[in-house]
Design a protein around this motif. Sequence first.
Motif, PDB file in Angstrom:
ATOM      1  N   ASN A  76      34.076 -24.397  -4.202  1.00 56.58           N
ATOM      2  CA  ASN A  76      33.155 -25.314  -3.507  1.00 56.58           C
ATOM      3  C   ASN A  76      31.774 -25.288  -4.162  1.00 56.58           C
ATOM      4  N   GLU A  77      31.332 -24.105  -4.581  1.00 52.75           N
ATOM      5  CA  GLU A  77      30.042 -23.986  -5.260  1.00 52.75           C
ATOM      6  C   GLU A  77      30.074 -24.718  -6.608  1.00 52.75           C
ATOM      7  N   VAL A  78      31.201 -24.635  -7.296  1.00 52.37           N
ATOM      8  CA  VAL A  78      31.362 -25.344  -8.573  1.00 52.37           C
ATOM      9  C   VAL A  78      31.299 -26.850  -8.332  1.00 52.37           C
ATOM     10  N   GLN A  79      31.994 -27.340  -7.322  1.00 50.49           N
ATOM     11  CA  GLN A  79      32.019 -28.776  -7.048  1.00 50.49           C
ATOM     12  C   GLN A  79      30.649 -29.291  -6.590  1.00 50.49           C
ATOM     13  N   ALA A  80      29.852 -28.438  -5.938  1.00 45.66           N
ATOM     14  CA  ALA A  80      28.540 -28.860  -5.446  1.00 45.66           C
ATOM     15  C   ALA A  80      27.467 -28.821  -6.531  1.00 45.66           C
ATOM     16  N   SER A  81      27.757 -28.221  -7.666  1.00 44.67           N
ATOM     17  CA  SER A  81      26.773 -28.090  -8.737  1.00 44.67           C
ATOM     18  C   SER A  81      26.460 -29.462  -9.335  1.00 44.67           C
ATOM     19  N   ALA A  82      25.152 -29.726  -9.483  1.00 40.99           N
ATOM     20  CA  ALA A  82      24.723 -31.020 -10.006  1.00 40.99           C
ATOM     21  C   ALA A  82      24.527 -30.985 -11.520  1.00 40.99           C
ATOM     22  N   HIS A  83      24.487 -29.802 -12.119  1.00 45.64           N
ATOM     23  CA  HIS A  83      24.190 -29.661 -13.543  1.00 45.64           C
ATOM     24  C   HIS A  83      25.431 -29.653 -14.425  1.00 45.64           C
ATOM     25  N   VAL A  84      26.609 -29.732 -13.832  1.00 47.44           N
ATOM     26  CA  VAL A  84      27.855 -29.565 -14.581  1.00 47.44           C
ATOM     27  C   VAL A  84      28.633 -30.877 -14.556  1.00 47.44           C
ATOM     28  N   SER A  85      29.269 -31.207 -15.674  1.00 46.04           N
ATOM     29  CA  SER A  85      30.049 -32.451 -15.746  1.00 46.04           C
ATOM     30  C   SER A  85      31.343 -32.310 -14.942  1.00 46.04           C
ATOM     31  N   THR A  86      31.979 -33.430 -14.671  1.00 48.99           N
ATOM     32  CA  THR A  86      33.215 -33.407 -13.883  1.00 48.99           C
ATOM     33  C   THR A  86      34.344 -32.715 -14.636  1.00 48.99           C
ATOM     34  N   ASP A  87      34.378 -32.853 -15.973  1.00 50.45           N
ATOM     35  CA  ASP A  87      35.402 -32.160 -16.760  1.00 50.45           C
ATOM     36  C   ASP A  87      35.235 -30.651 -16.668  1.00 50.45           C
ATOM     37  N   THR A  88      33.994 -30.188 -16.740  1.00 51.96           N
ATOM     38  CA  THR A  88      33.727 -28.756 -16.643  1.00 51.96           C
ATOM     39  C   THR A  88      34.051 -28.249 -15.244  1.00 51.96           C
ATOM     40  N   THR A 107      37.494 -11.342  -8.776  1.00 53.18           N
ATOM     41  CA  THR A 107      36.710 -10.122  -8.940  1.00 53.18           C
ATOM     42  C   THR A 107      35.234 -10.480  -9.036  1.00 53.18           C
ATOM     43  N   GLU A 108      34.386  -9.511  -8.785  1.00 54.35           N
ATOM     44  CA  GLU A 108      32.946  -9.748  -8.836  1.00 54.35           C
ATOM     45  C   GLU A 108      32.507 -10.146 -10.244  1.00 54.35           C
ATOM     46  N   THR A 109      33.090  -9.536 -11.242  1.00 58.33           N
ATOM     47  CA  THR A 109      32.750  -9.867 -12.621  1.00 58.33           C
ATOM     48  C   THR A 109      33.101 -11.317 -12.934  1.00 58.33           C
ATOM     49  N   PHE A 110      34.260 -11.770 -12.460  1.00 59.99           N
ATOM     50  CA  PHE A 110      34.675 -13.145 -12.692  1.00 59.99           C
ATOM     51  C   PHE A 110      33.758 -14.115 -11.959  1.00 59.99           C
ATOM     52  N   ILE A 111      33.366 -13.779 -10.728  1.00 60.55           N
ATOM     53  CA  ILE A 111      32.469 -14.644  -9.954  1.00 60.55           C
ATOM     54  C   ILE A 111      31.133 -14.783 -10.677  1.00 60.55           C
ATOM     55  N   LYS A 112      30.610 -13.664 -11.220  1.00 58.07           N
ATOM     56  CA  LYS A 112      29.349 -13.712 -11.963  1.00 58.07           C
ATOM     57  C   LYS A 112      29.484 -14.576 -13.213  1.00 58.07           C
ATOM     58  N   LYS A 113      30.632 -14.469 -13.890  1.00 55.37           N
ATOM     59  CA  LYS A 113      30.869 -15.255 -15.104  1.00 55.37           C
ATOM     60  C   LYS A 113      30.865 -16.748 -14.795  1.00 55.37           C
ATOM     61  N   VAL A 114      31.517 -17.133 -13.696  1.00 58.49           N
ATOM     62  CA  VAL A 114      31.573 -18.550 -13.329  1.00 58.49           C
ATOM     63  C   VAL A 114      30.200 -19.039 -12.894  1.00 58.49           C
TER      64      VAL A 114
END
Length: 123
Positions: A76-88, A107-114
């Motif tokens: 949901n956070e990824v979809q709400a991001s305004a700085h990222v293209s739809t493909d990304t 995992t926490e590391t993966f969440i930080k990476k995203v």
Amino acid sequence: MALDSCGICGGDGRITNSFGNETRCPGCHGTGRRSEDGGLRDVTKTKPSHYRATNKAAAPQKAQGPATLAGIALANEVQASAHVSTDTKAKLTREIADHEATHGKCTETFIKKVKKQLRPIAR
């Protein structure tokens, strides 16, 4: 012509290579006599039994989206991001689902990476 000896093995039915390995002659198939069909066999699958369906179970389908609460919140956070293209956004959502499929949770590391990929680019 069927009584002539095989030209490859000399009528022995066996051939030996330079390493000392001995095997059946491919020309006469171990009989020692020259065959009428030239010594070659048709190995193509022409019988109807070769075309039967296999008994294997179908491969399980991949998850279409995240299944855990942390994964859904991150998607949901990824979809709400305004700085990222739809493909990304689609690529990151697939990565989240794949990560959950292999690790069982986000995992926490993966969440930080995203989340790092969601930041706007400083210019």
